[in-house]
Design an enzyme around this catalytic site. Sequence first.
Site, short mmCIF file in Angstrom:
data_model
loop_
_atom_site.label_atom_id
_atom_site.label_comp_id
_atom_site.label_asym_id
_atom_site.label_seq_id
_atom_site.Cartn_x
_atom_site.Cartn_y
_atom_site.Cartn_z
N ASN A 163 -58.21 19.24 -15.41
CA ASN A 163 -58.64 19.63 -14.01
C ASN A 163 -58.70 21.35 -13.73
O ASN A 163 -58.71 21.91 -12.65
CB ASN A 163 -57.62 19.20 -12.83
CG ASN A 163 -57.56 17.79 -12.87
OD1 ASN A 163 -58.69 16.92 -13.45
ND2 ASN A 163 -56.38 17.22 -12.85
N ARG A 164 -59.03 21.66 -14.98
CA ARG A 164 -59.33 23.17 -14.95
C ARG A 164 -58.21 24.26 -14.18
O ARG A 164 -58.58 25.39 -14.06
CB ARG A 164 -60.74 23.79 -14.05
CG ARG A 164 -62.00 23.10 -14.63
CD ARG A 164 -62.54 23.51 -15.60
NE ARG A 164 -63.76 23.10 -16.17
CZ ARG A 164 -64.14 22.40 -17.08
NH1 ARG A 164 -63.16 21.65 -17.63
NH2 ARG A 164 -65.40 22.18 -17.47
N LEU A 165 -57.04 23.50 -14.46
CA LEU A 165 -55.84 24.30 -14.10
C LEU A 165 -55.25 24.87 -15.27
O LEU A 165 -54.14 24.50 -15.62
CB LEU A 165 -54.69 23.32 -13.19
CG LEU A 165 -53.88 23.83 -12.12
CD1 LEU A 165 -54.78 24.78 -11.22
CD2 LEU A 165 -53.33 23.02 -11.31
#
Length: 230
Positions: free
Chosen positions: A201-203
């Site tokens: 999640n691009r975290l």
Amino acid sequence: MASDEVRAVLRTDYAGSGLGEEQLAATPFQQISRWVEEARARQEEQGDVPEPDALSVATVDEDGPDVRTVLMRFLDPRGPGFVTNLQSTKGRQLAGNPRIAASLTWPSMFRAVRFRGTAELVDRAEVETYFQQRPWGSRVSAWASDQSQPAGGREQLEATYAEYAARFPDHGRPEDVPVPEHWGAVRVRADQVEFWAGRINRLHDRLVLARVGDGDLDDAASWAVTRLQP
Ligand SMILES: Cc1cc2nc3c(=O)[nH]c(=O)nc-3n(C[C@H](O)[C@H](O)[C@H](O)COP(=O)(O)O)c2cc1C
């Protein structure tokens, strides 16, 4: 592509295992070494990290930033280093402004290391030791290429190479080809090192080690860690 077409974008979720503060090695040098060794090992085992030592190197001149890829040929607590023609565009830019940035990127491992700092020349003795390990043909090329200057054509390049090959014939000895005066190595003395680890999640994880003392990359007391937002 017509303006009304929407190009499908390949989106890869970065399912890396990340990098937490508790996983960070005791010093930046140990963490860099760990990731470099893991990238090299993965290339040996899985073959999906071609050129694990590929290092993007950014320099700056009066027209702004410039970037190219080289191979990291030195890595020790003083910083990563690469060999090049010191009169090349990058060499001239660094002579005018030694500020430098570099990054190692291993997309298949969802990892990157970024460096910002100052360029310094690697000692001549270290350069000579490295040069002697290069294959004869690469040593001849170091003489034949006036790197970053316009070339008259492929034939001219090969003719110049042939001239130097005849001047320094291959007798199988390291001293067959001396190190050209204009050839050398540059080290990145980092003030900042970022470890980036892609996560779902691009975290992503971003841990930045900033210099707080005068020690080298293996001196824990000279570095302070900050987590940045992805
Ligand atoms: C994978 C790869 C490795 C390279 N390794 C080096 C290197 O170690 N040293 C070097 O001077 N150029 C290397 N090059 C070429 C540079 O990218 C660049 O073309 C050259 O250094 C001239 O850059 P400059 O005109 O900005 O000085 C490499 C290119 C690639 C794609």
